[in-house]
Design an enzyme around this catalytic site. Sequence first.
Site, mmCIF file in Angstrom:
data_model
loop_
_atom_site.group_PDB
_atom_site.id
_atom_site.type_symbol
_atom_site.label_atom_id
_atom_site.label_comp_id
_atom_site.label_asym_id
_atom_site.label_seq_id
_atom_site.Cartn_x
_atom_site.Cartn_y
_atom_site.Cartn_z
ATOM 1 N N PHE A 104 0.862 -1.189 0.000
ATOM 2 C CA PHE A 104 0.000 0.000 0.000
ATOM 3 C C PHE A 104 0.894 1.234 0.000
ATOM 4 O O PHE A 104 1.642 1.468 0.941
ATOM 5 C CB PHE A 104 -0.942 0.054 1.203
ATOM 6 C CG PHE A 104 -1.851 1.252 1.120
ATOM 7 C CD1 PHE A 104 -3.041 1.189 0.413
ATOM 8 C CD2 PHE A 104 -1.485 2.469 1.689
ATOM 9 C CE1 PHE A 104 -3.855 2.317 0.287
ATOM 10 C CE2 PHE A 104 -2.301 3.598 1.560
ATOM 11 C CZ PHE A 104 -3.481 3.515 0.863
ATOM 12 N N LYS A 131 2.254 11.147 7.363
ATOM 13 C CA LYS A 131 1.483 10.819 8.566
ATOM 14 C C LYS A 131 2.030 11.490 9.822
ATOM 15 O O LYS A 131 1.788 12.675 10.022
ATOM 16 C CB LYS A 131 1.339 9.299 8.688
ATOM 17 C CG LYS A 131 0.475 8.744 7.530
ATOM 18 C CD LYS A 131 -0.024 7.332 7.728
ATOM 19 C CE LYS A 131 -1.084 7.008 6.676
ATOM 20 N NZ LYS A 131 -0.759 5.916 5.795
ATOM 21 N N ASP A 153 9.275 2.973 1.958
ATOM 22 C CA ASP A 153 8.085 3.760 2.284
ATOM 23 C C ASP A 153 7.837 3.604 3.784
ATOM 24 O O ASP A 153 7.350 2.568 4.230
ATOM 25 C CB ASP A 153 6.892 3.264 1.461
ATOM 26 C CG ASP A 153 5.609 4.049 1.765
ATOM 27 O OD1 ASP A 153 5.589 4.782 2.786
ATOM 28 O OD2 ASP A 153 4.635 3.923 1.000
HETATM 29 C C1 LIG Z 1 -0.994 5.997 4.309
HETATM 30 C C2 LIG Z 1 0.127 5.486 3.461
HETATM 31 C C3 LIG Z 1 0.455 6.110 2.249
HETATM 32 C C4 LIG Z 1 -0.373 7.226 1.646
HETATM 33 O O1 LIG Z 1 -0.467 8.340 2.451
HETATM 34 P P1 LIG Z 1 -1.653 9.408 2.168
HETATM 35 O O2 LIG Z 1 -1.323 10.534 3.080
HETATM 36 O O3 LIG Z 1 -2.937 8.714 2.511
HETATM 37 O O4 LIG Z 1 -1.562 9.767 0.726
HETATM 38 C C5 LIG Z 1 1.554 5.640 1.567
HETATM 39 N N1 LIG Z 1 2.288 4.617 2.037
HETATM 40 C C6 LIG Z 1 1.992 3.991 3.182
HETATM 41 C C7 LIG Z 1 2.860 2.878 3.662
HETATM 42 C C8 LIG Z 1 0.892 4.385 3.931
HETATM 43 O O5 LIG Z 1 0.575 3.746 5.048
#
Ligand SMILES: *Cc1c(COP(=O)(O)O)cnc(C)c1O
Length: 407
Positions: free
Chosen positions: A148, A262, A233
């Site tokens: 994700f 985040k 990520d």
């Molecule tokens: C939440 C998330 C994203 C995307 O972040 P948004 O602020 O919702 O665009 C990308 N990578 C990971 C691992 C995430 O948990």
Amino acid sequence: MTNAAVEPSATEALIELEGRYSAHNYHPLDVVIERAEGVWVWDVEGRRYMDFLAAYSAVNQGHNHPRIVAALCEQAGRLALTSRAFRNDRFGPLCQKLAALTGYDKVLLMNAGAEAVETAIKAARRWGYRKKGVAAGAAEIIVFEGNFHGRTTTIVGFSSDPNSRGDFGPFAPGFVRVPYGDANAARAAFTENTVAVLVEPVQGEGGVIIPPREFLPALRAACDEHHALLVCDEIQSGLGRCGELFAHHLAGVRADGVCVGKALSGGLYPVSAFLADDAVMDVFDPGSHGSTYGGNPLACAVAEAALDVLTDEGLIARAKQLGAHLERRLRELERSPRVKAVRCVGLWAGVDLHESAGGARRYTERLKGEGVLAKGTHVHTIRLAPPLVVTREQLDMACDALVRVLA
Ligand SMILES: *Cc1c(COP(=O)(O)O)cnc(C)c1O
């Protein structure tokens, strides 16, 4: 029988509004929250809950942390947005703080997490063409099943989740997907056109999936051998959630590029960044990438305060310590006939239920009744991710509730 008996509650009325006027792109629990503080949130009926999702780890510092709120309010009254056409006095200091904390030469600030991932993809491709000598248009990025990385069309194009990608194509080419945690499959996927491996060091939305110990070191070695970038990520796994600054530090590797978001703003404002050393970041020149809101002074003030809270309150070490306690408590659940597996890293856990248990949703609804908000992921997994300011007693309360609902 009076009319009052059929009056909808405040909760029902707000849920009805939402259903009528919002796109139905989420299926939230039926709790309408109106205020929060630290680990706690209150709904419109005045009921109190512990937040064991923490906005997918955006609220690691706890809801409405007073230092971050103060930074937001103070900055909002002074200067909020200049665009990057002009300079602002908060931008340089945040870049310096983030670079010093993470050990990278440069940062590129964006807003949503998905934008940081898009930035990483652009950086890796340009690096591949300009520094590695990949033929024009041929760059490949290795990604993983169950990933994700956000919701843009490029990103969902390499998702393996049919719900995320169904009927949103055609998709951008240049991504090769292999099973997560399978170092041999990843090694076999490298070609002369591979510019990067894009990986979550722990898969969050995938269900808090922790790869085998040798996985990230093997990816690091393969990237070195094939002259490709290792991009992690860390948008959900980073900034303390796993008991380290970055989850990939648990595996003892250094990434060439890192995405953060985040918790970078402690839940007060969307702020994300791509981090890399000069050899990668210098592929960007003026006009090659940008964002109207990226790096705005409000975002910078909030992120600086959020990082200060993380450091000054020792939240990363706290996640490690309390994470060990959470894991001990959750191991008790393995005795439940409903529970298939428990995974825990730092203050982050995935509890897999057997299919016969009937899906995670019914248990997260019961947890809500017990005053604990948590979110299922992938139908049969309950994910726990409390703010890192949670106390040992609060963890015990939530674990006791979980034991009760799974009994
Ligand atoms: C939440 C998330 C994203 C995307 O972040 P948004 O602020 O919702 O665009 C990308 N990578 C990971 C691992 C995430 O948990």
